[in-house]
Design a protein around this motif. Structure first.
Motif, PDB file in Angstrom:
ATOM      1  N   PRO A  21       0.775  -0.937  -0.029  1.00 43.64           N
ATOM      2  CA  PRO A  21       0.073   0.387  -0.173  1.00 43.64           C
ATOM      3  C   PRO A  21       1.238   1.012  -0.374  1.00 43.64           C
ATOM      4  N   GLY A  22       0.056   2.121  -0.597  1.00 39.44           N
ATOM      5  CA  GLY A  22       1.162   3.734  -0.837  1.00 39.44           C
ATOM      6  C   GLY A  22       3.057   3.369  -1.235  1.00 39.44           C
ATOM      7  N   LYS A  23       3.036   2.029  -1.767  1.00 44.01           N
ATOM      8  CA  LYS A  23       5.067   1.839  -3.021  1.00 44.01           C
ATOM      9  C   LYS A  23       4.096   1.816  -3.953  1.00 44.01           C
ATOM     10  N   GLU A  24       5.446   1.479  -4.573  1.00 40.50           N
ATOM     11  CA  GLU A  24       5.225   1.703  -5.922  1.00 40.50           C
ATOM     12  C   GLU A  24       5.407  -0.500  -6.168  1.00 40.50           C
ATOM     13  N   ARG A  25       5.748  -0.851  -7.522  1.00 37.90           N
ATOM     14  CA  ARG A  25       5.288  -2.171  -7.726  1.00 37.90           C
ATOM     15  C   ARG A  25       7.332  -2.304  -7.785  1.00 37.90           C
TER      16      ARG A  25
END
Length: 122
Positions: free
Chosen positions: A41-45
């Motif tokens: 959540p809230g981060k890039e893949r």
């Protein structure tokens, strides 16, 4: 039409293990590279691991090296991600991906699954 279907996610305590599966269909994958990615959540893949289907060569992100293992079952057209010594920071949606790549790489994937949730509690 290429289909990638992940399974095996769930809730596990820190230090525990899970095995994710990715069932592939729709074409011949013998020359393909299969990868696992994750997105918190809230981060890039981010890239996790990859394996070339024919050679079996693998590549891992530093954050999972020594804890995760990627392998494949040619007869079942399935790729697995064995995850051991799980940490809360491993919590994410995990995605299977495929690409016509001759060696495992961290980008360049054009087929994606729907993802499976992995939650590691502390």
């Amino acid at each position: 039409q290429v289909q990638l279907v992940e399974s095996g996610g769930g809730l596990v305590q820190a230090g525990g293990s899970l095995r994710l599966s990715c069932a592939a269909s729709g074409r011949t994958f013998s020359s393909y590279t299969m990868g696992w990615f994750r997105q918190a959540p809230g981060k890039e893949r981010e890239f996790v691991a990859a394996i070339n289907w024919s050679s079996g060569s693998t590549y891992y992100a530093d954050s999972v090296k020594g804890r995760f293992t990627i392998n494949r079952d040619n007869a079942k057209n399935t790729v697995y991600l064995q995850m051991n010594s799980l940490k809360p920071e491993d919590t994410a949606v995990y995605y299977c991906a495929a690409a016509d790549l001759r060696s495992p790489q961290t980008s360049g994937y054009n087929y994606w699954g729907q993802g499976t949730q992995v939650t590691v509690s502390s």
